[in-house]
Design a protein around this motif. Structure first.
Motif, PDB file in Angstrom:
ATOM      1  N   CYS A   4       0.440  -0.995   0.225  1.00 26.77           N
ATOM      2  CA  CYS A   4       0.223  -0.456   0.348  1.00 26.77           C
ATOM      3  C   CYS A   4       0.510   1.519  -0.221  1.00 26.77           C
ATOM      4  CB  CYS A   4      -1.694  -0.182   0.714  1.00 26.77           C
ATOM      5  SG  CYS A   4      -1.745  -1.125   1.100  1.00 26.77           S
ATOM      6  N   ARG A   5       2.386   1.354  -0.029  1.00 27.29           N
ATOM      7  CA  ARG A   5       2.735   3.032   0.119  1.00 27.29           C
ATOM      8  C   ARG A   5       4.380   2.954   0.121  1.00 27.29           C
ATOM      9  NH1 ARG A   5       3.663   6.604   0.640  1.00 27.29           N
ATOM     10  NH2 ARG A   5       5.289   7.457   1.148  1.00 27.29           N
ATOM     11  N   ASP A  56       1.863  12.603  -1.720  1.00 23.17           N
ATOM     12  CA  ASP A  56       1.958  10.742  -1.835  1.00 23.17           C
ATOM     13  C   ASP A  56      -0.084  10.562  -2.527  1.00 23.17           C
ATOM     14  OD1 ASP A  56       2.936   8.213  -0.906  1.00 23.17           O
ATOM     15  OD2 ASP A  56       2.482   8.360   0.417  1.00 23.17           O
ATOM     16  N   VAL A  58      -1.567   5.751  -2.424  1.00 24.89           N
ATOM     17  CA  VAL A  58      -1.788   4.859  -2.229  1.00 24.89           C
ATOM     18  C   VAL A  58      -3.099   3.731  -2.309  1.00 24.89           C
ATOM     19  CG1 VAL A  58       0.369   5.089  -0.092  1.00 24.89           C
ATOM     20  CG2 VAL A  58      -2.385   4.760   0.221  1.00 24.89           C
ATOM     21  N   TYR A  98       0.083   6.265   4.671  1.00 26.47           N
ATOM     22  CA  TYR A  98       0.214   4.245   4.715  1.00 26.47           C
ATOM     23  C   TYR A  98      -1.759   3.915   4.752  1.00 26.47           C
ATOM     24  CZ  TYR A  98       2.261  -0.324   4.667  1.00 26.47           C
ATOM     25  OH  TYR A  98       2.743  -0.773   4.908  1.00 26.47           O
ATOM     26  N   ASP A 139       6.660  10.951   7.044  1.00 27.36           N
ATOM     27  CA  ASP A 139       6.589   9.570   6.613  1.00 27.36           C
ATOM     28  C   ASP A 139       6.481   8.547   7.342  1.00 27.36           C
ATOM     29  OD1 ASP A 139       6.075   7.339   4.618  1.00 27.36           O
ATOM     30  OD2 ASP A 139       8.359   6.798   4.415  1.00 27.36           O
ATOM     31  N   TRP A 141       4.582   4.079   8.807  1.00 26.21           N
ATOM     32  CA  TRP A 141       4.739   2.827   8.466  1.00 26.21           C
ATOM     33  C   TRP A 141       3.857   2.242   8.852  1.00 26.21           C
ATOM     34  CZ3 TRP A 141       6.689  -1.700  10.316  1.00 26.21           C
ATOM     35  CH2 TRP A 141       6.287  -2.920   9.528  1.00 26.21           C
ATOM     36  N   THR A 274       7.299   2.800  -5.901  1.00 31.07           N
ATOM     37  CA  THR A 274       6.613   2.240  -5.221  1.00 31.07           C
ATOM     38  C   THR A 274       6.928   0.557  -6.228  1.00 31.07           C
ATOM     39  OG1 THR A 274       4.502   1.533  -5.579  1.00 31.07           O
ATOM     40  CG2 THR A 274       5.455   2.110  -7.420  1.00 31.07           C
TER      41      THR A 274
END
Length: 347
Positions: A4-5, A56, A58, A98, A139, A141, A274
């Motif tokens: 996903c990202r 961004d 995703v 994300y 970022d 995650w 990606t």
């Protein structure tokens, strides 16, 4: 990308470098509970949200979700042809997003804000912010719906183990005495987590982020992105002036990947990438740069869009095309980054 990202950064004049060069206040306070302010200010609704600065994009399952300037979050259920603006409780710049599955996702941005969605990006709540920091998160995650990390300016590393109900500052896990900005975090297949940042800083963790090892990287300039390939232990790190490095042993050793454009070596900064379902890799950056690899990052083809717009992230559209983000919002392109008949996405 199935997970996903990928990571991405933003710049107004030079999209890939601004956030790492801004002066931000130092971070403090070791533990934070997620508390929404009493007076919520929502992002202004705009018919041009999908055409404004988007940093961004995703997948949340089959849905596409994108974030950007002024708290804009937009989503698409038709492979990027049309976009709907979500109701978002912030007007701050959002830098990254994300999703761990088709429902649960997080977005981060300025004022150390963290937003969460449990319905695939349709609605969002503010989990955390710290106005006193005056610094962005860059970022985010997540391993699953409970465990995740956010990274940002001045060496910020935040962790949650309860889906974001509480966030703990675990920056001291990193040997980062100079407090270099942390620009991106990613998982590497059969290896662990990897962080890259300012001045070529690199950190890796083989135990889901509980301990981190500082590495001597191959490059002293800023690195804006990191991505794991489909091959175990293999990753790519990239940044200023087309610098791209590949490691097949989780960052112990590196080789520079040469990028040849039509007029010589690529010298535009690279900002986001990606991993597609077929194992190929696409990375984008300034000057309309779109580079692609079908051999786990050993070699890349280079395409520079004629419009030379600065690009920040990329993902699959779901129909063989790509969705690019950056200046001018969301762009639907062919697999190499060239325009399709539908040149720009819209609401």
């Amino acid at each position: 990308m199935s997970r996903c990202r990928p990571p991405a950064l933003r710049n107004t004049a030079l999209l890939a470098t601004a956030l790492s060069l801004l002066g931000f206040a130092m971070l403090s306070a070791p533990v934070f509970a997620a508390e929404a302010p009493a007076d919520v200010v929502y992002a202004t609704e705009s018919a041009k949200a999908a055409k404004s600065l988007i940093l961004d994009v995703v997948h949340a399952g089959a849905r596409l979700v994108a974030v950007g300037d002024r708290g804009h979050i937009v989503y698409s259920d038709d492979q990027g042809k049309t976009w709907t603006q979500a109701k978002v409780p912030t007007r701050q710049l959002l830098t990254a997003v994300y999703f761990v599955d088709d429902k649960n996702g997080w977005a981060v941005g300025h004022d150390a804000q963290i937003l969460a969605s449990a319905d695939g990006g349709l609605t969002w709540t503010k989990q955390f912010e710290d106005l006193a920091r005056e610094s962005p998160l860059l970022d985010v995650w997540f391993k699953d719906a409970s465990s995740g990390f956010a990274v940002g300016a001045y060496g910020t590393l935040l962790e949650t183990t309860d889906g974001g109900k509480n966030w703990e500052d675990v920056s001291d896990r990193l040997d980062n005495e100079d407090q270099f900005h942390l620009n991106a975090i990613a998982a590497v297949k059969d290896a662990g987590l990897f962080i890259v940042g300012e001045s070529g800083s690199m950190f890796r963790s083989a135990d889901d982020g509980q301990t981190w090892e500082k590495l001597e990287g191959p490059y002293e300039g800023s690195l804006f992105g990191v991505i794991g390939t489909a091959q175990p232990q293999t990753l790519l790190a990239y940044g200023l002036r087309g610098n791209l490095y590949r490691s097949t042993d989780f960052g112990s050793n590196w080789e520079q990947v040469e990028l040849k454009a039509a007029r010589g070596a690529l010298e535009f900064g690279l900002s986001g990438g990606t991993l597609l379902e077929d194992g190929s890799i696409v990375i984008v950056g300034n000057g309309g740069s779109v580079i692609s690899s079908s051999d786990n990052g050993e070699t890349f083809s280079v395409f520079n869009r004629p419009d030379r717009i600065s690009l920040s992230s990329v993902t699959a559209a779901g129909n063989g095309n790509l969705i690019l983000t950056g200046q001018g919002g969301l762009h639907i392109t062919q697999p190499n980054g060239a325009e399709t008949n539908n040149k720009k996405a819209g609401l």
